[in-house]
Design a protein around this motif. Structure first.
Motif, short mmCIF file in Angstrom:
data_model
loop_
_atom_site.label_atom_id
_atom_site.label_comp_id
_atom_site.label_asym_id
_atom_site.label_seq_id
_atom_site.Cartn_x
_atom_site.Cartn_y
_atom_site.Cartn_z
N MET A 22 5.98 5.36 -20.68
CA MET A 22 4.67 5.84 -21.01
C MET A 22 4.55 7.03 -19.90
N PRO A 23 4.04 8.00 -20.37
CA PRO A 23 3.76 9.17 -19.27
C PRO A 23 2.58 8.81 -18.41
N GLN A 24 2.64 9.52 -17.32
CA GLN A 24 1.79 9.33 -16.26
C GLN A 24 1.42 7.86 -15.95
N SER A 25 2.47 6.94 -15.83
CA SER A 25 2.36 5.82 -15.87
C SER A 25 2.98 5.08 -14.72
N GLY A 26 2.51 4.12 -14.20
CA GLY A 26 3.28 3.39 -13.00
C GLY A 26 3.78 1.82 -13.68
N GLY A 66 0.79 -1.17 0.04
CA GLY A 66 -0.17 0.00 0.03
C GLY A 66 0.71 1.08 0.17
N ASP A 67 1.24 1.73 1.13
CA ASP A 67 2.05 2.86 1.37
C ASP A 67 3.58 2.76 0.38
N GLY A 68 3.98 1.51 0.49
CA GLY A 68 5.24 1.44 -0.23
C GLY A 68 5.22 1.53 -1.94
N TYR A 69 4.49 0.50 -2.18
CA TYR A 69 4.20 0.14 -3.74
C TYR A 69 3.29 1.01 -4.67
N PHE A 70 2.27 1.05 -3.81
CA PHE A 70 0.91 1.89 -4.76
C PHE A 70 1.49 3.17 -5.41
N PRO A 71 2.35 3.85 -4.92
CA PRO A 71 2.74 5.08 -5.94
C PRO A 71 3.40 4.63 -7.11
N TYR A 72 3.98 3.69 -7.17
CA TYR A 72 4.71 3.15 -8.30
C TYR A 72 3.80 2.08 -9.26
N LEU A 73 2.71 1.71 -8.82
CA LEU A 73 1.77 0.96 -9.57
C LEU A 73 1.12 1.55 -10.56
N TYR A 74 0.50 2.53 -10.21
CA TYR A 74 -0.48 3.43 -11.02
C TYR A 74 -0.28 4.86 -10.90
N GLN A 75 -0.50 5.59 -12.03
CA GLN A 75 -0.65 7.05 -12.10
C GLN A 75 -1.84 7.59 -12.44
N ARG A 76 -1.76 7.58 -13.94
CA ARG A 76 -3.09 7.80 -14.42
C ARG A 76 -4.71 7.40 -14.11
N LEU A 82 2.20 -0.79 -13.67
CA LEU A 82 1.15 -1.35 -14.79
C LEU A 82 0.55 -0.27 -15.81
N ALA A 83 1.61 -0.25 -16.61
CA ALA A 83 1.61 0.96 -17.64
C ALA A 83 0.47 0.63 -18.72
N PHE A 84 0.22 -0.63 -18.81
CA PHE A 84 -1.01 -1.06 -19.83
C PHE A 84 -2.42 -0.69 -19.06
N VAL A 85 -2.29 -0.37 -17.79
CA VAL A 85 -3.63 0.14 -17.23
C VAL A 85 -3.76 1.55 -17.14
N ASP A 86 -2.59 2.31 -17.04
CA ASP A 86 -2.51 3.65 -17.08
C ASP A 86 -2.72 4.41 -18.40
N GLN A 87 -2.23 3.76 -19.54
CA GLN A 87 -2.17 4.36 -20.68
C GLN A 87 -2.48 3.01 -21.69
N PRO A 88 -3.69 2.39 -21.69
CA PRO A 88 -3.74 1.25 -22.31
C PRO A 88 -3.90 1.43 -23.94
N ASN A 89 -4.47 2.61 -24.44
CA ASN A 89 -4.46 2.58 -25.97
C ASN A 89 -2.90 2.88 -26.33
N LEU A 90 -2.10 3.97 -25.63
CA LEU A 90 -0.70 4.08 -25.87
C LEU A 90 0.00 3.10 -26.02
N TYR A 91 -0.03 2.24 -24.83
CA TYR A 91 0.58 0.88 -24.64
C TYR A 91 0.44 -0.36 -25.67
N ILE A 92 -0.87 -0.26 -26.19
CA ILE A 92 -1.15 -1.26 -27.32
C ILE A 92 -0.57 -0.93 -28.71
N LYS A 93 -0.72 0.61 -28.99
CA LYS A 93 -0.37 0.96 -30.16
C LYS A 93 1.13 1.20 -30.17
N THR A 94 1.86 1.23 -29.04
CA THR A 94 3.36 1.27 -29.16
C THR A 94 3.86 -0.08 -29.54
N VAL A 95 3.33 -1.20 -28.83
CA VAL A 95 3.68 -2.52 -29.09
C VAL A 95 3.37 -2.91 -30.14
#
Length: 339
Positions: free
Chosen positions: A312-316, A220-230, A318-331
Motif C-alpha cells: 500500500m502506498p503512503q502507508s504504515g 512515539g519517536d520509535g514506532y510512530f513513523p512506521y505506524l501511519y503515513q497518509r 496500519l495500512a487500513f487506516v492510511d488507505q482504507p478504500n484501497l485496502y478493502i478493495k484489495t482484500v
C-alpha cells in the motif's frame, strides 16, 4: 337462504379477518424485507476453547472471513471501524485471542503461545460451524495465521497476511534498524532506560508495565513513523499502550527487554523455510512504510507459490487506516478473483 350454523359463521368471519390482516400487512412485510438488506446484525459470544473462553464477534454476510489481531495482547477493536466495509460481502468473524481483549486471561502465562492460539482459532472455527474459511491476520495475527495454515491448511480457502513476518530473526534486524533511525537524543535516553531495566520500578501499580517515559520514546519517536503515513491518527497516544496491553501475555511472548527486540517465546517463530508447503490462494499486504518492513513481505511472497503481494502506498503498519478504500478493495478483489 338458510342461516349459517353458529360455528360455521364464526369460522368464516375468522377467515375474513385473517385475510384482511394479511392484505394489510403485505406492504409492511415488503418494506421490512427491503430494510433487512441494509441491516447488519451483530452477533457476539464466547467459545470455550479447551478450557479458555475466547470472545468472538460476527457481522456481515457471505463466505466466512476470520480476522486475528496483533500485539500480541491487543484486541480486535483496532480494526474498527476500518474493516467494517468487508461485512458487505463477507461474514466477518473477529476474535480476541487468549489473554487479550474480552477473552479469558490465564494465571499460567506459559500457556500464552502461538501453538495454543492456533488451537483456539480451530476451536472457534468448529464451534461456529464455519467450514472452510478465509483467514486474515495482521501483525502478530499474521504470525498466528501462518502457524494455523501450516497445521490446518485444509480448513482454509484463502489466507491473507497483513504487515507481518515469518522469521523473528529477520524481524529483529528490522527493529534494530528502526531503533537506529530514531533521533539521537531520544535513542540515547531509550538505551539508558533499557539498560536500567524496564520493569519493577515506580509505584506498585507501575511496576509491571513500561515507565511512561519509555513508552513515549518507544511508541512515539520509535514506532510512530512506521505506524501511519497518509492519515496519521491525531488521537494517537504513545502511552495508551501502557494501559491497553495484556502485560503478562506481552512479556511472555514479546519479552521484557524493550520494544526493539523480540526475545520472549515468539523468538521460536522461524517459518520461512516451511512457507513453500502452503498451497492456497494467499495475499500478502503491507504498507510501504510498515513497521514490518516490506522486505519481510517480499520474502513470504517469494516462498509461497502463486501468492499475491500488495504494498500500500503512503502507508504504515496500519495500512487500513492510511488507505482504507484501497485496502478493502484489495482484500475483496483477492477473495473474489481467486474463488
Amino acid at each position: 337462504m338458510r342461516a349459517m350454523k353458529k360455528p360455521l359463521l364464526i369460522a368464516v368471519v375468522a377467515l375474513m379477518v385473517i385475510s384482511a390482516v394479511a392484505q394489510t400487512a403485505k406492504p409492511k412485510t415488503s418494506v421490512a424485507s427491503a430494510a433487512r438488506g441494509n441491516v447488519y446484525p451483530l452477533q457476539e459470544g464466547f467459545v470455550d476453547a479447551h478450557g479458555v473462553l475466547i470472545y468472538y464477534q460476527i457481522i456481515g454476510r457471505g463466505a466466512p472471513l476470520m480476522v486475528v489481531h496483533g500485539g500480541p495482547g491487543a484486541s480486535h477493536d483496532y480494526f474498527l471501524p476500518y474493516l467494517l466495509p468487508l461485512a458487505r460481502t463477507n461474514k466477518v468473524i473477529f476474535i480476541d485471542e487468549r489473554g487479550s481483549g474480552r477473552s479469558e486471561k490465564l494465571e499460567d502465562v506459559s500457556q500464552y503461545t502461538v501453538e495454543n492460539m492456533v488451537e483456539d482459532v480451530e476451536a472457534v472455527r468448529q464451534a461456529l460451524n464455519l467450514g472452510r474459511m478465509n483467514l486474515l491476520g495482521h501483525s502478530y495475527g499474521g504470525v498466528l495465521a501462518q502457524a494455523y495454515a501450516l497445521k490446518y491448511q485444509n480448513n482454509l480457502a484463502h489466507l491473507i497476511l497483513g504487515g507481518t513476518f515469518s522469521s523473528t530473526n529477520a524481524f529483529n534486524e528490522i527493529l534494530a534498524r528502526e531503533k537506529q533511525s530514531m533521533p539521537s537524543d531520544a535513542r540515547k535516553k531509550l538505551d539508558e532506560l533499557e539498560k536500567a531495566g524496564l520493569f519493577g520500578k515506580g509505584k506498585d501499580w507501575e511496576k509491571n508495565r513500561y515507565p511512561e517515559e519509555y513508552a513515549r520514546l518507544a511508541w512515539g519517536d520509535g514506532y510512530f513513523p512506521y505506524l501511519y503515513q497518509r492519515h496519521p491518527d491525531p488521537n494517537y497516544d504513545p502511552v495508551a499502550g501502557n494501559t491497553t496491553n495484556s502485560w503478562e501475555l506481552y512479556r511472555e511472548m514479546w519479552g521484557s527487554h524493550g520494544e526493539f527486540i523480540v526475545d520472549g517465546n515468539l523468538k521460536s517463530v522461524e517459518y520461512t523455510d516451511r512457507l513453500a508447503t502452503i498451497h492456497m490462494p494467499t495475499l500478502i499486504i503491507c504498507g510501504d512504510h510498515d513497521e514490518s518492513d516490506p522486505s519481510l513481505s517480499r520474502t513470504m511472497h517469494e516462498k509461497i507459490a502463486g501468492s499475491k503481494l500488495a504494498i500500500m502506498p503512503q502507508s504504515g503498519h496500519l495500512a487500513f487506516v492510511d488507505q482504507p478504500n484501497l485496502y478493502i478493495k484489495t482484500v475483496n478483489d483477492f477473495l473474489k478473483r481467486s474463488n
